[in-house]
Design an enzyme around this catalytic site. Structure first.
Site, PDB file in Angstrom:
ATOM      1  N   HIS A 313       0.873  -1.253   0.229  1.00  0.00           N
ATOM      2  CA  HIS A 313       0.086   0.124  -0.051  1.00  0.00           C
ATOM      3  C   HIS A 313       0.886   1.114   0.107  1.00  0.00           C
ATOM      4  O   HIS A 313       1.982   1.186   0.524  1.00  0.00           O
ATOM      5  CB  HIS A 313      -0.970   0.111   1.190  1.00  0.00           C
ATOM      6  CG  HIS A 313      -2.053   0.763   1.321  1.00  0.00           C
ATOM      7  ND1 HIS A 313      -1.841   2.315   1.230  1.00  0.00           N
ATOM      8  CD2 HIS A 313      -3.392   0.513   0.696  1.00  0.00           C
ATOM      9  CE1 HIS A 313      -3.230   2.730   1.044  1.00  0.00           C
ATOM     10  NE2 HIS A 313      -4.024   1.861   0.780  1.00  0.00           N
ATOM     11  N   ASP A 371      -8.091  -5.461   0.143  1.00  0.00           N
ATOM     12  CA  ASP A 371      -8.434  -6.274  -0.962  1.00  0.00           C
ATOM     13  C   ASP A 371      -8.107  -7.574  -0.691  1.00  0.00           C
ATOM     14  O   ASP A 371      -8.609  -8.414  -1.566  1.00  0.00           O
ATOM     15  CB  ASP A 371      -7.850  -5.688  -2.232  1.00  0.00           C
ATOM     16  CG  ASP A 371      -8.449  -4.163  -2.611  1.00  0.00           C
ATOM     17  OD1 ASP A 371      -7.625  -3.390  -2.759  1.00  0.00           O
ATOM     18  OD2 ASP A 371      -9.782  -4.131  -2.698  1.00  0.00           O
TER      19      ASP A 371
END
Ligand code: SDX
Length: 437
Positions: A313, A371
């Site tokens: 991320h 996700d």
């Protein structure tokens, strides 16, 4: 006073080539990194700053979402995502994002009522769908349908009119579940189900997804609660790629329907909201636990474009707090559905264990993101892979709308127009066709 962007400190930048220095205000927010206000940098220095991917650039001032990537903290209007996911429904979080405070009973009831009575789509939108192939990706349909809404709601396109902004915001938040569910129904050749005014936001969506006109359909309350929580987890996330797309589109004065369609397009990418679909496809490709090592090796290979989807991320250099809640929700949904063993979950958990112990992932601070587990839950709930990213877009519409309103109301708002480092041809004479080699 903390909380104000007061420039009571400065930063001086010196060009060692010319020996010139320039001083800029350093501003502090209520928390998080300070910023250097370089709005006058080009006028002062004749130079641009250079930050492809905006890794060190604050694009705006905002009060909606705060992320501490090192600590794995996510706040919406100051409330921790863990508390909101545990105690609120999606409508409360949507109200919080739009208005800055959690609603009281009366405010909550009115907001839910107002959203409910905007869930239907204009009947012409119904026939709009028939222009798509049945096998069109639902994200393509959502991009088209949301962009097309600006052709139906001419009464709410004046972005400088607060009432227009409010009604357009309510329409988008209320109608996006209908648009998403109809994209699914269209893809499987089933009749559209209209929204029901006696159902809550998440429950209404699941009803439109799975009910048919042929018989009554009761949404499993555990699945409705799980969906509601998943929508909360995906609602907003600071200035991510799709939110920045919405803000940039909105900075030109484009109408909110067009801006949200632009956000949907940006979210579709596998590096962003498309990752939930990519995670499930990756887990299926891995196929068994004994193949995990081979894929982890590929993910670490600079010459291989393969990446572990659902890992890493830009901001989180710790566990994404949403991933923890998703993982817990995943187990709850599987237990509720009586699914004892889920091969993909087993592979995902083993992959997570291996990756979190691997130096490459530790060094680069790559952890599971929001996700990583969502696809497994969605699949267990009977949601097809192609609907995973539409679900993300459904939830994120609320965050996009909140951020779009904040931008329009920001007195510092101006059209976004970045510059560049030009490395192309400098000026040269035109060569007539006959003289070209
Ligand atoms: C979302 O911004 C948001 O807030 C997004 C989001 C939201 O709610 O809006 O949180 C939603 O988009 C979550 C992320 C979903 N995407 C994926 O899961 C795709 C896989 N992840 C990567 O593509 C990547 O981690 C990104 C895109 C998420 C972040 O990319 P960055 O910040 O540009 O980081 P990077 O690509 O520069 O990676 C840093 C290093 C690189 O190695 P070096 O070049 O430094 O040697 O880590 C490596 C990368 O190669 N790396 C990975 C990896 N992610 C980063 N290596 C293997 N597998 C991965 N998943």
């Amino acid at each position: 006073m903390k909380g104000m962007t007061v420039a009571n400190k400065t930063v001086t930048i010196t060009d060692n080539e010319s020996g010139k220095s320039w001083t800029y205000p350093k501003m502090s927010g209520s928390t998080g990194p300070d910023v250097v206000d370089i709005r006058k940098f080009y006028a002062d220095t004749g130079m641009f700053t250079f930050d492809p991917g905006f890794t060190s650039t604050g694009s705006c001032e905002s009060k909606i979402t705060y992320i501490d990537g090192d600590k794995g903290v996510l706040l919406h209007r100051g409330y921790a995502i863990e508390e909101l996911a545990e105690n609120c429904n999606f409508e409360e979080v949507a109200y919080l994002m739009l208005n800055g405070e959690l609603p009281n009973e009366a405010q909550k009831d009115k907001f839910e009522h107002d959203l409910t009575y905007h869930t239907m789509l204009h009947e012409q939108v119904h026939s709009f769908y028939s222009g798509f192939r049945r096998d069109a990706h639902p994200m393509a349909v959502m991009c088209g349908a949301v962009g097309a809404l600006s052709a139906f709601y001419h009464d709410s396109l004046d972005i400088n009119n607060p009432e227009h902004r409010k009604i357009a915001s309510y329409r988008l938040i209320a109608k996006i579940p209908t648009i998403a569910a109809w994209a699914f129904k269209y893809s499987i050749g089933q009749p559209f189900m209209y929204p029901r005014n006696d159902l809550g936001y998440a429950e209404n969506f699941l009803h439109m997804m799975y009910a048919t006109p042929c018989e009554d359909y009761q949404v499993n309350p555990i699945l409705a609660k799980a969906m509601d929580r998943i929508l909360i987890l995906h609602a907003d996330h600071e200035q991510n790629a799709s939110t920045s797309t919405v803000r940039l589109a909105g900075s030109s004065g484009a109408n909110p329907f067009a801006c949200i369609a632009a956000g949907i397009a940006s979210l579709w990418g596998p590096a962003h909201g498309g990752a939930n679909e990519a995670v499930l496809n990756m887990l299926k490709e891995i196929g068994s636990k004994d193949k995990i090592g081979e894929f982890v090796k590929r993910a670490k290979d600079k010459n291989d474009t393969f990446r572990l989807m659902g890992f890493g991320h830009r901001v989180y250099k710790n566990y994404d707090p949403r991933a923890r809640i998703m993982s817990r929700t995943c187990h709850e949904v599987l237990v509720e559905l009586g699914i004892k063993d889920n091969a993909l979950l087993d592979i995902a958990m083993e992959l997570e264990r291996i990756a979190l112990e691997d130096d490459y992932f530790i060094q680069k601070k790559l952890y599971p993101n929001v996700d990583f587990y969502s696809g497994i839950i969605f699949q267990a709930m009977g949601i097809p892979v192609t609907m995973f990213t539409p679900l993300f877009a459904l939830a994120r519409t609320t965050g996009w709308i909140a951020q779009w309103n904040e931008m329009i109301e920001d007195p510092q708002n101006k059209i976004g127009r970045p510059r560049q480092l030009y490395t192309g041809q400098t000026v040269r004479k035109y060569v007539p066709l006959k003289k070209r080699k």
